[in-house]
Write a protein that holds these residues in place. Structure first.
Motif, short mmCIF file in Angstrom:
data_model
loop_
_atom_site.label_atom_id
_atom_site.label_comp_id
_atom_site.label_asym_id
_atom_site.label_seq_id
_atom_site.Cartn_x
_atom_site.Cartn_y
_atom_site.Cartn_z
N LEU A 33 63.83 59.42 8.91
CA LEU A 33 63.82 60.47 7.89
C LEU A 33 62.68 60.24 6.89
O LEU A 33 61.96 61.16 6.53
CB LEU A 33 65.15 60.50 7.15
CG LEU A 33 66.36 61.03 7.93
CD1 LEU A 33 67.65 60.60 7.25
CD2 LEU A 33 66.30 62.56 8.04
N LEU A 34 62.52 59.00 6.45
CA LEU A 34 61.53 58.67 5.43
C LEU A 34 60.10 58.88 5.93
O LEU A 34 59.22 59.28 5.16
CB LEU A 34 61.70 57.23 4.97
CG LEU A 34 62.98 56.89 4.21
CD1 LEU A 34 63.10 55.38 4.05
CD2 LEU A 34 62.99 57.56 2.84
N SER A 35 59.87 58.59 7.20
CA SER A 35 58.51 58.60 7.72
C SER A 35 58.17 59.85 8.53
O SER A 35 57.12 59.92 9.17
CB SER A 35 58.26 57.37 8.59
OG SER A 35 59.13 57.34 9.70
N GLY A 36 59.04 60.86 8.49
CA GLY A 36 58.70 62.14 9.09
C GLY A 36 58.97 62.27 10.57
O GLY A 36 58.58 63.27 11.18
N ALA A 37 59.63 61.28 11.20
CA ALA A 37 59.95 61.41 12.62
C ALA A 37 60.99 62.49 12.86
O ALA A 37 61.04 63.10 13.92
CB ALA A 37 60.43 60.07 13.19
N LEU A 38 61.86 62.70 11.86
CA LEU A 38 62.83 63.80 11.91
C LEU A 38 62.38 64.88 10.93
O LEU A 38 61.94 64.57 9.82
CB LEU A 38 64.23 63.30 11.53
CG LEU A 38 64.88 62.33 12.52
CD1 LEU A 38 66.18 61.79 11.96
CD2 LEU A 38 65.13 63.01 13.86
N TRP A 166 63.79 60.30 -1.29
CA TRP A 166 62.97 60.46 -0.09
C TRP A 166 63.82 60.77 1.14
O TRP A 166 63.37 61.47 2.05
CB TRP A 166 62.11 59.22 0.14
CG TRP A 166 60.79 59.25 -0.58
CD1 TRP A 166 60.60 59.33 -1.92
CD2 TRP A 166 59.49 59.19 0.01
NE1 TRP A 166 59.26 59.32 -2.21
CE2 TRP A 166 58.55 59.22 -1.05
CE3 TRP A 166 59.02 59.08 1.32
CZ2 TRP A 166 57.17 59.18 -0.83
CZ3 TRP A 166 57.65 59.03 1.54
CH2 TRP A 166 56.74 59.09 0.48
N LEU A 167 65.02 60.22 1.22
CA LEU A 167 65.89 60.53 2.35
C LEU A 167 66.19 62.03 2.41
O LEU A 167 66.27 62.62 3.49
CB LEU A 167 67.20 59.75 2.25
CG LEU A 167 67.14 58.27 2.62
CD1 LEU A 167 68.46 57.59 2.27
CD2 LEU A 167 66.80 58.06 4.09
N LYS A 168 66.36 62.64 1.25
CA LYS A 168 66.66 64.07 1.19
C LYS A 168 65.41 64.93 1.32
O LYS A 168 65.42 65.98 1.95
CB LYS A 168 67.37 64.39 -0.12
CG LYS A 168 68.73 63.70 -0.26
CD LYS A 168 69.40 64.02 -1.57
CE LYS A 168 69.89 65.46 -1.60
NZ LYS A 168 70.72 65.75 -2.79
N ALA A 169 64.31 64.49 0.70
CA ALA A 169 63.10 65.31 0.66
C ALA A 169 62.07 64.91 1.71
O ALA A 169 61.17 65.70 2.01
CB ALA A 169 62.47 65.23 -0.72
N GLY A 170 62.20 63.70 2.27
CA GLY A 170 61.18 63.19 3.18
C GLY A 170 60.80 64.11 4.33
O GLY A 170 59.61 64.35 4.57
N PRO A 171 61.78 64.65 5.08
CA PRO A 171 61.41 65.52 6.20
C PRO A 171 60.60 66.73 5.75
O PRO A 171 59.76 67.23 6.51
CB PRO A 171 62.78 65.95 6.75
CG PRO A 171 63.67 64.79 6.43
CD PRO A 171 63.22 64.34 5.06
N ILE A 172 60.83 67.22 4.52
CA ILE A 172 60.05 68.36 4.01
C ILE A 172 58.71 67.91 3.47
O ILE A 172 57.67 68.47 3.80
CB ILE A 172 60.84 69.10 2.90
CG1 ILE A 172 61.97 69.94 3.50
CG2 ILE A 172 59.92 69.98 2.07
CD1 ILE A 172 61.50 71.23 4.15
N ILE A 173 58.69 66.88 2.62
CA ILE A 173 57.43 66.49 2.00
C ILE A 173 56.44 65.95 3.02
O ILE A 173 55.23 66.06 2.83
CB ILE A 173 57.64 65.46 0.86
CG1 ILE A 173 58.23 64.16 1.37
CG2 ILE A 173 58.52 66.05 -0.24
CD1 ILE A 173 58.42 63.11 0.29
N ASN A 174 56.95 65.39 4.11
CA ASN A 174 56.04 64.89 5.13
C ASN A 174 55.38 66.00 5.93
O ASN A 174 54.37 65.76 6.61
CB ASN A 174 56.77 63.91 6.06
CG ASN A 174 56.97 62.56 5.41
OD1 ASN A 174 56.06 62.05 4.75
ND2 ASN A 174 58.13 61.97 5.57
#
Length: 231
Positions: A33-38, A166-174
């Motif tokens: 989640l944090l690194s944009g894989a999801l 970041w867990l909540k926003a990571g997939p979007i911000i990435n």
């Protein structure tokens, strides 16, 4: 979600007891989640996730329950999970809180001092990934650079709060780095990251926080300009 999402989420050396295995699964999925894989909207059957990670469904359920409680995942019928698509209001709220928390973390890191070589290496990894148009590596390098800096703030409580954001926003911000159509924005990201790193290394906490704020705000404005958020 494709199988490529699991390329860096292998389980060599994973623990075998239930509690430790659940914690391991949590760490693997959280990193995805944090690194944009999801990405937002990804839907994953629990059985498939268990098979990909080489574990049974039981530790998957425990780990997913923790992530769902933090709003990072949504549990769906028929034994599946999905990555929530944030609304514009939710994303704006997260951005405001990220600006507050992450500016403070960068300021503390600058005040405390960071070793030049590791920080420059992390920045160069980010620059190289963007230069190669490697979107997947760029989001990983971006996360690594940011979290190296946040860790240097020396506040476990602050680090935990930022991680939750970041867990909540990571997939979007990435998506800001992952969008190939966003190449015109790469120079802005390189500029803000360069200013942030330079300010940290000279101990200028205000300038470092301002550069980080510019990075978050410009990325948020780009995302808000695209049709990728719920109404």
């Amino acid at each position: 979600m494709t199988d490529a999402a699991f390329e860096t989420a292998g389980t060599p050396g994973a623990p075998t007891d239930g509690a430790s295995l659940s914690a391991h699964v949590y760490d693997v999925v959280a990193e995805m989640l944090l690194s944009g894989a999801l990405q937002p909207g990804d839907r994953i059957p629990l059985r498939r996730l268990a098979d990909q990670l080489g574990v049974s469904v039981m530790p998957i359920r425990a780990a997913i329950g923790r992530l769902a409680a933090r709003g990072a995942l949504r549990v769906e019928p028929k034994r599946a999970i999905s990555v929530p698509i944030l609304s514009r209001a939710e994303f704006a709220d997260l951005t405001r809180n990220r600006l507050h928390l992450e500016r403070w973390a960068v300021s503390l890191a600058a005040q405390g001092g960071m070793a030049s070589a590791p920080l420059r290496t992390a920045e160069q990894a980010f620059r190289s990934a963007l230069g190669r148009d490697d979107a997947q590596e760029a989001v990983r390098a971006n996360k690594a650079l940011h979290f190296d800096i946040y860790a240097a703030a020396g506040s476990p409580v602050l680090m935990e709060l930022i991680t939750i954001m970041w867990l909540k926003a990571g997939p979007i911000i990435n998506l800001d780095l992952g969008e190939q159509s966003r190449r015109s924005r790469h120079s802005a990201s390189l500029e803000t990251h360069g200013r942030m790193v330079a300010a940290i290394l000279r101990g200028d906490s205000d300038a470092a926080a301002d550069a980080l704020g510019d990075d978050i705000q410009s990325a948020a404005e780009f995302i808000l300009s695209r049709d990728i958020l719920a109404s």
